[in-house]
Design an enzyme around this catalytic site. Structure first.
Site, PDB file in Angstrom:
ATOM      1  N   LYS A 155       0.844  -1.199   0.000  1.00 25.00           N
ATOM      2  CA  LYS A 155       0.000   0.000   0.000  1.00 25.00           C
ATOM      3  C   LYS A 155       0.881   1.251   0.000  1.00 25.00           C
ATOM      4  O   LYS A 155       2.102   1.170   0.162  1.00 25.00           O
ATOM      5  CB  LYS A 155      -0.924  -0.013   1.218  1.00 25.00           C
ATOM      6  CG  LYS A 155      -0.196   0.016   2.554  1.00 25.00           C
ATOM      7  CD  LYS A 155      -1.162  -0.073   3.710  1.00 25.00           C
ATOM      8  CE  LYS A 155      -0.412  -0.049   5.036  1.00 25.00           C
ATOM      9  NZ  LYS A 155      -1.320  -0.063   6.201  1.00 25.00           N
ATOM     10  N   ARG A 166      -9.906  -0.152  16.229  1.00 21.65           N
ATOM     11  CA  ARG A 166      -9.950   0.767  15.092  1.00 21.65           C
ATOM     12  C   ARG A 166     -10.931   0.222  14.048  1.00 21.65           C
ATOM     13  O   ARG A 166     -11.938   0.838  13.762  1.00 21.65           O
ATOM     14  CB  ARG A 166      -8.538   0.937  14.511  1.00 21.65           C
ATOM     15  CG  ARG A 166      -8.405   2.024  13.457  1.00 21.65           C
ATOM     16  CD  ARG A 166      -6.974   2.162  12.993  1.00 21.65           C
ATOM     17  NE  ARG A 166      -6.466   0.933  12.378  1.00 21.65           N
ATOM     18  CZ  ARG A 166      -5.242   0.799  11.874  1.00 21.65           C
ATOM     19  NH1 ARG A 166      -4.381   1.815  11.949  1.00 21.65           N
ATOM     20  NH2 ARG A 166      -4.849  -0.334  11.318  1.00 21.65           N
ATOM     21  N   TYR A 207      16.297  30.566   6.248  1.00 26.22           N
ATOM     22  CA  TYR A 207      15.162  31.348   6.735  1.00 26.22           C
ATOM     23  C   TYR A 207      15.193  31.484   8.253  1.00 26.22           C
ATOM     24  O   TYR A 207      15.473  30.534   8.973  1.00 26.22           O
ATOM     25  CB  TYR A 207      13.852  30.663   6.340  1.00 26.22           C
ATOM     26  CG  TYR A 207      13.522  30.762   4.873  1.00 26.22           C
ATOM     27  CD1 TYR A 207      13.319  32.005   4.269  1.00 26.22           C
ATOM     28  CD2 TYR A 207      13.406  29.614   4.102  1.00 26.22           C
ATOM     29  CE1 TYR A 207      13.009  32.095   2.927  1.00 26.22           C
ATOM     30  CE2 TYR A 207      13.088  29.697   2.749  1.00 26.22           C
ATOM     31  CZ  TYR A 207      12.894  30.938   2.168  1.00 26.22           C
ATOM     32  OH  TYR A 207      12.581  31.032   0.832  1.00 26.22           O
ATOM     33  N   MET A 218      11.808  24.667   0.871  1.00 30.55           N
ATOM     34  CA  MET A 218      10.992  23.884  -0.047  1.00 30.55           C
ATOM     35  C   MET A 218      11.828  23.037  -1.004  1.00 30.55           C
ATOM     36  O   MET A 218      11.487  21.885  -1.294  1.00 30.55           O
ATOM     37  CB  MET A 218      10.067  24.804  -0.854  1.00 30.55           C
ATOM     38  CG  MET A 218       9.115  24.053  -1.775  1.00 30.55           C
ATOM     39  SD  MET A 218       8.028  25.135  -2.710  1.00 30.55           S
ATOM     40  CE  MET A 218       6.989  25.787  -1.392  1.00 30.55           C
TER      41      MET A 218
END
Length: 358
Positions: free
Chosen positions: A35, A130, A255, A303
């Site tokens: 998955k 769950r 930053y 980023m």
């Protein structure tokens, strides 16, 4: 020229890990869990590399259909089951097994008009709380499924562990006892063990094990490493130095001027950032691997880039490869520095990262 950043996926490591898990659970079949795009390793590529696995576990019908379209013939199991009544004909058409864990799914099975029955794995809530039917519900639900003509017989049985990645926690034994007591003498396959169950709880291995993260060479247990079990990391996450800069003492970088150099040094700028899935919250000191050594991240991850302190006497050059995690730098170690789990790191890579078989 090789792309960067890139996730280099080792087919030989995947095969090694499958062999190790087979040896660990020699009486069980192996349902490799693929998955989340094969835990970030590439869904179809992983399945093809593991073509001798007995089956594959998936979270979404779309993943199963992609494997069938790619030529995968092995047993496929939807671990969260189906979500819509319109899914059921597709399960039949493509020979896909489904978990059943909720009354709404039973109602859809009872009301469907299918050309043949669906193979069902009934999920027991043995303590995870769950998904799954509770012990109090089990007998009635099992009888209802047995009476449903759209359910193939025998019904298979499964559960999921809450604390198997804590080897000293007795709760896994409680869950095993609950499951075994409920399902004693019933026909069909049984599957309890995830990666941690397969590695640490041999009595849970059952007819099938469902290894996820261990298939990719990673230990499910905090403080442990896949190599301790003979597993090999299947992913090397690699980027490149795009700048090497002289940097003066008492000068910041990045930053917010988050980090300031204590002495003259050389900084490297690496072409990877949170836009690629590398965590923005990676703290100062999180290691990367450059030219045979660990060097620390400094300043904030941005980023598209992050910066590392190469050291005053460093000879690293623009174009040198940088390993963010992999065989020389276990992802488990990186995850501990960041305060997360290896699962999150490998599955959160974005499409900007090229996934390449190595």
């Amino acid at each position: 020229m090789k792309p960067f950043p890139r996730a280099e996926i080792s087919s030989s490591a995947l095969q090694n890990n499958l062999a190790v898990l087979r040896q660990q659970a020699s009486s069980s079949q192996v349902m490799a869990v693929v998955k989340a795009n094969g835990y970030g390793h590439g869904l179809l590529n992983v399945a093809k590399c593991l073509n001798n696995a007995d089956g594959f576990g998936l979270a979404r019908l779309e993943e199963a259909l992609e494997l069938r379209a790619g030529g995968i013939k092995a047993r496929l199991l939807l671990l969260e089951g189906f979500f819509r009544s319109t899914d059921l004909p597709l399960l039949v058409e493509h020979d896909i097994d489904t978990v059943v864990h909720h009354e709404s799914q039973i109602e859809m099975l009872e009301q469907a008009h299918l050309t043949k029955p669906v193979t069902v794995w009934l999920k027991v809530d043995s303590g995870m709380h769950r998904l799954g039917v509770t012990p109090e519900q089990f007998s009635a639900v099992y009888s209802r499924l047995m009476a449903c003509e759209n359910v193939a017989k025998p019904i298979h049985l499964m559960t999921h562990f809450a604390c198997a990645d804590e080897p000293d926690n007795h709760y896994t034994q409680v869950q095993m006892h609950t499951f075994n007591q409920l399902t004693a003498d019933l026909p069909g396959f049984r599957t309890l063990a995830n990666s941690a169950g397969a590695l640490y709880w041999p009595k849970s291995q059952g007819d099938w094990i469902r290894p996820g993260i261990a298939m990719y060479g990673v230990s499910p247990v905090t403080g442990d490493c896949g190599a301790n079990h003979g597993l090999i990391p299947a992913m090397n996450l690699v980027s490149r130095l795009i700048a090497v800069r002289e940097h003066k003492a008492n000068q910041p970088v990045g930053y917010g001027c988050y980090w300031t150099a204590k002495q003259d040094t050389r900084l490297g700028v690496v072409a990877i950032g949170y836009g690629d899935g590398y965590p923005r919250n990676a703290p100062e000191g999180t290691p990367v691997w450059i030219n045979g050594r660990r060097v620390p991240i400094v300043g904030r991850v941005s980023m598209d880039m992050l910066t590392v302190d190469l050291g005053h006497d460093a000879t690293d050059q623009v174009g040198d490869d940088v390993l963010l995690w992999g065989q020389a730098l276990p992802v488990e170690e990186v995850a501990e520095h960041i305060g997360t789990i290896a699962y999150e790191l490998v599955t959160k890579l974005t499409p900007r990262v090229a996934v390449c078989l190595a």
